[in-house]
Design a protein around this motif. Structure first.
Motif, mmCIF file in Angstrom:
data_model
loop_
_atom_site.group_PDB
_atom_site.id
_atom_site.type_symbol
_atom_site.label_atom_id
_atom_site.label_comp_id
_atom_site.label_asym_id
_atom_site.label_seq_id
_atom_site.Cartn_x
_atom_site.Cartn_y
_atom_site.Cartn_z
ATOM 1 N N ASN A 202 -1.890 5.323 8.867
ATOM 2 C CA ASN A 202 -1.282 3.996 8.976
ATOM 3 C C ASN A 202 0.149 4.177 9.470
ATOM 4 O O ASN A 202 1.058 4.495 8.706
ATOM 5 C CB ASN A 202 -1.285 3.294 7.618
ATOM 6 C CG ASN A 202 -2.666 3.269 6.979
ATOM 7 O OD1 ASN A 202 -3.613 2.729 7.539
ATOM 8 N ND2 ASN A 202 -2.797 3.856 5.793
ATOM 9 N N SER B 15 3.040 1.908 8.007
ATOM 10 C CA SER B 15 3.173 2.048 6.555
ATOM 11 C C SER B 15 3.547 3.472 6.166
ATOM 12 O O SER B 15 3.774 3.747 4.980
ATOM 13 C CB SER B 15 1.865 1.670 5.850
ATOM 14 O OG SER B 15 1.564 0.309 6.028
ATOM 15 N N THR C 134 -4.873 -5.056 9.275
ATOM 16 C CA THR C 134 -4.671 -4.192 8.108
ATOM 17 C C THR C 134 -5.997 -4.013 7.360
ATOM 18 O O THR C 134 -6.024 -3.833 6.149
ATOM 19 C CB THR C 134 -3.605 -4.779 7.163
ATOM 20 O OG1 THR C 134 -4.002 -6.118 6.801
ATOM 21 C CG2 THR C 134 -2.250 -4.817 7.832
ATOM 22 N N GLY D 167 -3.372 0.326 5.620
ATOM 23 C CA GLY D 167 -1.970 0.041 5.820
ATOM 24 C C GLY D 167 -1.701 -0.686 7.128
ATOM 25 O O GLY D 167 -2.621 -1.168 7.800
ATOM 26 N N LYS D 168 -0.440 -0.742 7.513
ATOM 27 C CA LYS D 168 -0.025 -1.419 8.744
ATOM 28 C C LYS D 168 -0.166 -0.471 9.938
ATOM 29 O O LYS D 168 0.164 0.700 9.859
ATOM 30 C CB LYS D 168 1.421 -1.891 8.625
ATOM 31 C CG LYS D 168 1.650 -2.943 7.549
ATOM 32 C CD LYS D 168 3.124 -3.323 7.466
ATOM 33 C CE LYS D 168 3.370 -4.349 6.362
ATOM 34 N NZ LYS D 168 4.816 -4.683 6.253
ATOM 35 N N PRO E 163 -2.978 0.747 11.464
ATOM 36 C CA PRO E 163 -3.911 1.868 11.311
ATOM 37 C C PRO E 163 -4.430 2.267 12.692
ATOM 38 O O PRO E 163 -4.683 1.412 13.541
ATOM 39 C CB PRO E 163 -5.014 1.287 10.443
ATOM 40 C CG PRO E 163 -5.019 -0.173 10.767
ATOM 41 C CD PRO E 163 -3.574 -0.527 11.030
#
Length: 363
Positions: free
Chosen positions: A33, A36, A325, A348-349, A351
């Motif tokens: 990610n 993140s 996400t 997560g952000k 990915p």
């Protein structure tokens, strides 16, 4: 909790020596990610494709490419934010947890990482740095700093060794070429051929590529023109010739093509590719004799799908989207190659990479 920490400590010690732990059959998925700065770890239920959250590992940087060692006991993660590093993790086959083994410098921000067939060397391709590199991997499976850097044209995007480990190939998006390097597995040294192994049409943008399990074909996806190429691969001489070019774009597509990733099922019968502008996955049937592709269908994917992976049995496909996400799990129809979406799971952000490892209980 005490038992889990103790078991991971014992497994880590075993994995750093010659002995391998005895484990039960299990399948784990690892997702990087980028925004993140984390890696998500899941356990995949082989019976129904359900995912169970196992661990989220903070890595302290923009993590993107992941690579598994040939024995699947190590995971390497590339950080694309400065300082550029490769993180080495032990993969705990008992519960899938990642155990931090250390970090080493990378020559640049790497778009792609892979190991040679022996697991002794880590290859990197740098999009912005216009280079490929080699990092040694120690006997304990921990990657060291770069030992060789070779300049390429702009936007080197992927690098992989051929199945016989005698040559290494790299796609260079900005030059529309697929490069070949002689590889010395004793020293980890690459020597570039004077001419490309294959030259693609101008502004095609070659990106990722895969070798077929029978070593007869190479499949290469373009980023810029929405095309996928089938190359007949001569494993004896490590050369390629064109066989077929197909589109990865859905019917009625309008906009700018943005091809991303591709993977073959382990049995080589089906191939899947991701296209980011349309947020789709496209499926093809592979002709065993000729390697040619026949489109099966196009399937909705998470928003802007950059990376995806398949379990080693070829039953499930897991895809992530850079602007989503969530990760979607699809069942692969083993007869037709069609995809059936089973469920979505939070990640997560941004990915962007999925690696899946299977422990069959015989380790």
């Amino acid at each position: 909790m005490i038992r889990q920490v103790f078991s991971r400590a014992i497994v880590s010690a075993c994995m750093l020596c010659a002995a391998a732990p005895v484990v039960h059959a299990a399948t784990y998925a690892y997702v990087s990610n980028a925004d993140s700065a984390s890696i998500s770890v899941f356990r995949l239920d082989r019976a129904n494709g359900a995912l169970t959250d196992v661990q989220t590992v903070a890595v302290g940087g923009t993590v993107m490419p992941l690579a598994l060692s040939p024995n699947h006991l190590r995971l390497y993660a590339g950080l694309r934010s400065a300082p550029y590093r490769v993180l080495s993790f032990a993969v705990d086959p008992i519960d899938g947890h990642l155990i931090d083994l250390g970090a080493a410098p990378l020559a640049e921000s790497m778009a792609y990482l892979s190991t040679d067939a022996t697991g002794r060397y880590l290859f990197g391709a740098s999009y912005g740095g216009k280079l490929v590199s080699v990092n040694p991997i120690g006997a304990n499976g921990v990657a060291g700093g770069p030992q060789q850097i070779i300049r390429t044209g702009p936007m080197a995007h992927a690098i992989r060794s051929a199945p016989d480990n005698r040559y290494v190939f790299a796609s260079v998006l900005g030059d529309d070429v697929w490069l070949r390097f002689a590889f010395d597995p004793a020293t980890g040294t690459l020597t570039q051929d004077a001419a490309p192994a294959y030259r693609l049409p101008p502004r095609s943008g070659p990106r990722h590529f895969q070798f077929s399990a029978d070593r007869r074909f190479t499949y290469l996806i373009d980023e810029l023109d929405g095309k996928l190429h089938v190359l007949a691969f001569d494993a004896r001489h490590d050369t390629a010739r064109p066989v077929q070019t197909v589109s990865v774009l859905p019917d009625g597509f309008t906009g700018t093509p943005w091809g991303a990733d591709l993977h073959l099922t382990p049995d080589g019968r089906f191939l899947y590719a991701s296209e980011r502008t349309s947020s789709t996955l496209v499926a093809y049937r592979v002709a065993r004799g000729t390697g040619k592709l026949t489109r099966i269908g196009t399937y909705a994917a998470p928003h802007q799908p950059r990376g995806f992976g398949m379990d080693p049995a070829g039953d499930y496909l897991l895809a992530v989207g850079q602007l989503s996400t969530r990760m979607t799990v699809y069942r692969i129809d083993r007869k037709t190659g069609g995809l059936q979406a089973l469920g979505d799971y939070p990640v997560g952000k941004n990915p962007n990479w999925v690696e899946i490892v299977d422990f069959d209980g015989t380790n």
